[in-house]
Write a protein that holds these residues in place. Structure first.
Motif, mmCIF file in Angstrom:
data_model
loop_
_atom_site.group_PDB
_atom_site.id
_atom_site.type_symbol
_atom_site.label_atom_id
_atom_site.label_comp_id
_atom_site.label_asym_id
_atom_site.label_seq_id
_atom_site.Cartn_x
_atom_site.Cartn_y
_atom_site.Cartn_z
ATOM 1 N N TYR A 12 9.939 0.625 7.862
ATOM 2 C CA TYR A 12 10.302 -0.704 8.348
ATOM 3 C C TYR A 12 11.069 -1.466 7.278
ATOM 4 O O TYR A 12 12.085 -2.103 7.545
ATOM 5 C CB TYR A 12 9.034 -1.452 8.745
ATOM 6 N N SER A 13 10.590 -1.376 6.032
ATOM 7 C CA SER A 13 11.209 -2.093 4.933
ATOM 8 C C SER A 13 12.614 -1.583 4.642
ATOM 9 O O SER A 13 13.539 -2.360 4.411
ATOM 10 C CB SER A 13 10.336 -1.953 3.674
ATOM 11 N N GLN A 14 12.795 -0.271 4.670
ATOM 12 C CA GLN A 14 14.070 0.324 4.268
ATOM 13 C C GLN A 14 15.114 0.330 5.370
ATOM 14 O O GLN A 14 16.312 0.333 5.094
ATOM 15 C CB GLN A 14 13.829 1.759 3.775
ATOM 16 N N SER A 15 14.696 0.333 6.627
ATOM 17 C CA SER A 15 15.656 0.557 7.706
ATOM 18 C C SER A 15 16.097 -0.715 8.420
ATOM 19 O O SER A 15 17.114 -0.718 9.100
ATOM 20 C CB SER A 15 15.070 1.527 8.742
ATOM 21 N N ARG A 16 15.350 -1.800 8.286
ATOM 22 C CA ARG A 16 15.711 -3.008 9.028
ATOM 23 C C ARG A 16 16.931 -3.662 8.400
ATOM 24 O O ARG A 16 17.188 -3.523 7.202
ATOM 25 C CB ARG A 16 14.533 -3.976 9.079
ATOM 26 N N PRO A 17 17.728 -4.383 9.178
ATOM 27 C CA PRO A 17 18.942 -5.019 8.644
ATOM 28 C C PRO A 17 18.627 -6.253 7.811
ATOM 29 O O PRO A 17 17.565 -6.850 7.932
ATOM 30 C CB PRO A 17 19.713 -5.401 9.906
ATOM 31 N N ASN A 18 19.575 -6.612 6.943
ATOM 32 C CA ASN A 18 19.461 -7.864 6.203
ATOM 33 C C ASN A 18 19.920 -9.016 7.093
ATOM 34 O O ASN A 18 20.714 -8.831 8.011
ATOM 35 C CB ASN A 18 20.336 -7.813 4.945
ATOM 36 N N SER A 64 -0.371 -8.429 6.912
ATOM 37 C CA SER A 64 -0.340 -7.052 6.422
ATOM 38 C C SER A 64 -0.142 -7.025 4.910
ATOM 39 O O SER A 64 0.942 -7.334 4.413
ATOM 40 C CB SER A 64 0.780 -6.260 7.097
ATOM 41 N N GLN A 65 -1.175 -6.652 4.175
ATOM 42 C CA GLN A 65 -1.066 -6.553 2.724
ATOM 43 C C GLN A 65 -0.076 -5.464 2.328
ATOM 44 O O GLN A 65 0.655 -5.590 1.342
ATOM 45 C CB GLN A 65 -2.442 -6.249 2.118
ATOM 46 N N LYS A 66 -0.012 -4.395 3.118
ATOM 47 C CA LYS A 66 0.906 -3.305 2.790
ATOM 48 C C LYS A 66 2.350 -3.766 2.855
ATOM 49 O O LYS A 66 3.182 -3.395 2.021
ATOM 50 C CB LYS A 66 0.689 -2.122 3.733
ATOM 51 N N GLN A 67 2.686 -4.578 3.859
ATOM 52 C CA GLN A 67 4.037 -5.120 3.932
ATOM 53 C C GLN A 67 4.327 -6.002 2.726
ATOM 54 O O GLN A 67 5.407 -5.929 2.130
ATOM 55 C CB GLN A 67 4.207 -5.923 5.223
ATOM 56 N N LEU A 68 3.382 -6.843 2.348
ATOM 57 C CA LEU A 68 3.590 -7.749 1.219
ATOM 58 C C LEU A 68 3.806 -6.991 -0.077
ATOM 59 O O LEU A 68 4.544 -7.445 -0.963
ATOM 60 C CB LEU A 68 2.398 -8.697 1.085
ATOM 61 N N GLU A 69 3.179 -5.835 -0.213
ATOM 62 C CA GLU A 69 3.339 -5.038 -1.428
ATOM 63 C C GLU A 69 4.757 -4.507 -1.595
ATOM 64 O O GLU A 69 5.164 -4.132 -2.699
ATOM 65 C CB GLU A 69 2.341 -3.876 -1.420
ATOM 66 N N LEU A 70 5.534 -4.478 -0.507
ATOM 67 C CA LEU A 70 6.913 -3.994 -0.552
ATOM 68 C C LEU A 70 7.914 -5.115 -0.845
ATOM 69 O O LEU A 70 9.113 -4.855 -0.961
ATOM 70 C CB LEU A 70 7.276 -3.326 0.779
ATOM 71 N N ALA A 71 7.438 -6.340 -0.969
ATOM 72 C CA ALA A 71 8.322 -7.496 -1.152
ATOM 73 C C ALA A 71 8.764 -7.633 -2.604
ATOM 74 O O ALA A 71 8.025 -7.305 -3.538
ATOM 75 C CB ALA A 71 7.618 -8.766 -0.701
ATOM 76 N N LEU A 74 9.671 -12.937 -6.886
ATOM 77 C CA LEU A 74 10.544 -13.980 -7.392
ATOM 78 C C LEU A 74 9.688 -15.128 -7.903
ATOM 79 O O LEU A 74 8.593 -15.387 -7.371
ATOM 80 C CB LEU A 74 11.471 -14.477 -6.275
ATOM 81 N N PRO A 75 10.149 -15.838 -8.928
ATOM 82 C CA PRO A 75 9.300 -16.863 -9.553
ATOM 83 C C PRO A 75 8.934 -18.022 -8.642
ATOM 84 O O PRO A 75 7.887 -18.654 -8.849
ATOM 85 C CB PRO A 75 10.146 -17.342 -10.749
ATOM 86 N N ASN A 76 9.764 -18.329 -7.642
ATOM 87 C CA ASN A 76 9.473 -19.472 -6.772
ATOM 88 C C ASN A 76 8.982 -19.055 -5.386
ATOM 89 O O ASN A 76 9.030 -19.837 -4.442
ATOM 90 C CB ASN A 76 10.685 -20.391 -6.652
ATOM 91 N N VAL A 77 8.506 -17.807 -5.264
ATOM 92 C CA VAL A 77 7.937 -17.325 -4.001
ATOM 93 C C VAL A 77 6.498 -16.894 -4.233
ATOM 94 O O VAL A 77 6.213 -16.080 -5.126
ATOM 95 C CB VAL A 77 8.737 -16.137 -3.422
ATOM 96 N N GLN A 78 5.584 -17.444 -3.451
ATOM 97 C CA GLN A 78 4.177 -17.031 -3.479
ATOM 98 C C GLN A 78 3.874 -16.232 -2.212
ATOM 99 O O GLN A 78 4.045 -16.750 -1.106
ATOM 100 C CB GLN A 78 3.253 -18.241 -3.532
ATOM 101 N N TYR A 79 3.448 -14.983 -2.377
ATOM 102 C CA TYR A 79 3.080 -14.147 -1.239
ATOM 103 C C TYR A 79 1.568 -14.187 -1.051
ATOM 104 O O TYR A 79 0.809 -14.022 -2.009
ATOM 105 C CB TYR A 79 3.523 -12.703 -1.469
#
Length: 262
Positions: A12-18, A64-71, A74-79
């Motif tokens: 999902y992470s690698q194939s979805r468009p930007n 989904s913790q697994k999805q968040l692990e792929l993010a 960045l210093p101004n983003v809290q997951y």
């Protein structure tokens, strides 16, 4: 619906468009202040990364913790991994206090949500009356007539018996989704407004994209592999027809955007 993405999270992470920058600049142009965003259903943080370039702080949540692990970090983003049944107390503790958020965004996810409850949460955290909510989806890739015919058969015919009901809202381009907000400045309605994004893809990437959907995982759970060797051969034959190993896939994006007050 997060459990449906546990097994295919990397696909999902690698194939979805930007998402195109034009989408975020349009949304940002409707928010008077650019201090805090809540990106709900952030998945792998794709939208959060773009929002972080415009807004001072981004709270990006997903079930989904697994999805968040792929993010990307960045210093101004809290997951934050949140419960699907987040209480008002959890909302204030983990996301934001009441009336402090400039913008709530939901990319390719609001069709999975308990929307009445989510909209209550949105009303609580957004600033009044200028707080904005923006929710968008993208539909199936457009490559060329031959490839599209094979993909559309796979998606709209073979996969459709395994769709979650929320998938029909994407098929409808978010036109019928309930969206109880007021039009933003300069707009007569809340949309959908159309954008377009492109992704250069190989056949393997297109197949990974097709397999990353929740319908594919649901079918597997029922003992049905929608991506059989015969189907793969159909894709391979269509893909090889023009002799190009990589092709540009276009993804239409449909945005609903509104504010909490007039």
């Amino acid at each position: 619906m997060a459990y449906l993405y546990l097994k295919q999270g990397k696909n999902y992470s690698q194939s979805r468009p930007n998402y195109p920058e034009e989408l975020f600049h349009f949304i940002a142009s409707k928010t008077p202040h650019h201090d805090l965003v809540w990106d709900a259903g952030t998945g792998n943080g794709q939208a959060a990364s773009s929002l972080a370039k415009i807004y001072k702080n981004v709270i990006a949540t997903d079930t989904s913790q697994k999805q968040l692990e792929l993010a990307s970090r960045l210093p101004n983003v809290q997951y934050k991994c949140t419960s699907p049944t987040m209480s008002a107390e959890e909302l204030e503790r983990d996301v934001a206090k009441q009336a402090t958020v400039d913008l709530v965004t939901v990319g390719q996810a609001i069709h999975w949500f308990d929307r009445p409850k989510f909209y209550q949460q949105v009303q609580l955290v957004l600033k009044k009356p200028q707080g904005i909510i923006a929710a968008w989806c993208y539909t199936t890739p457009q490559v060329n007539a031959r490839v599209d015919a094979v993909f559309n058969k796979f998606y709209f015919v073979d996969s459709r018996p395994y769709w979650h009901p929320g998938r029909n809202l994407i098929y409808d381009k978010y036109e019928s989704i309930e969206f109880p907000f007021f039009p933003v400045e300069g707009a007569e309605n809340t949309g959908p407004f159309e954008f377009m994004t492109e992704k250069l893809m190989s056949l393997d990437e297109l197949l990974a994209y097709a397999k990353s959907g929740s319908a594919y995982e649901t079918a597997l759970e029922k003992g049905v592999d929608l991506m059989s060797e015969d189907v793969i051969e159909e894709f391979r034959s269509a893909w090889a027809e023009d002799g190009n190993n990589q092709k540009v896939a276009k993804f239409p994006i449909y945005l609903r955007i509104g504010k909490v007050g007039k």
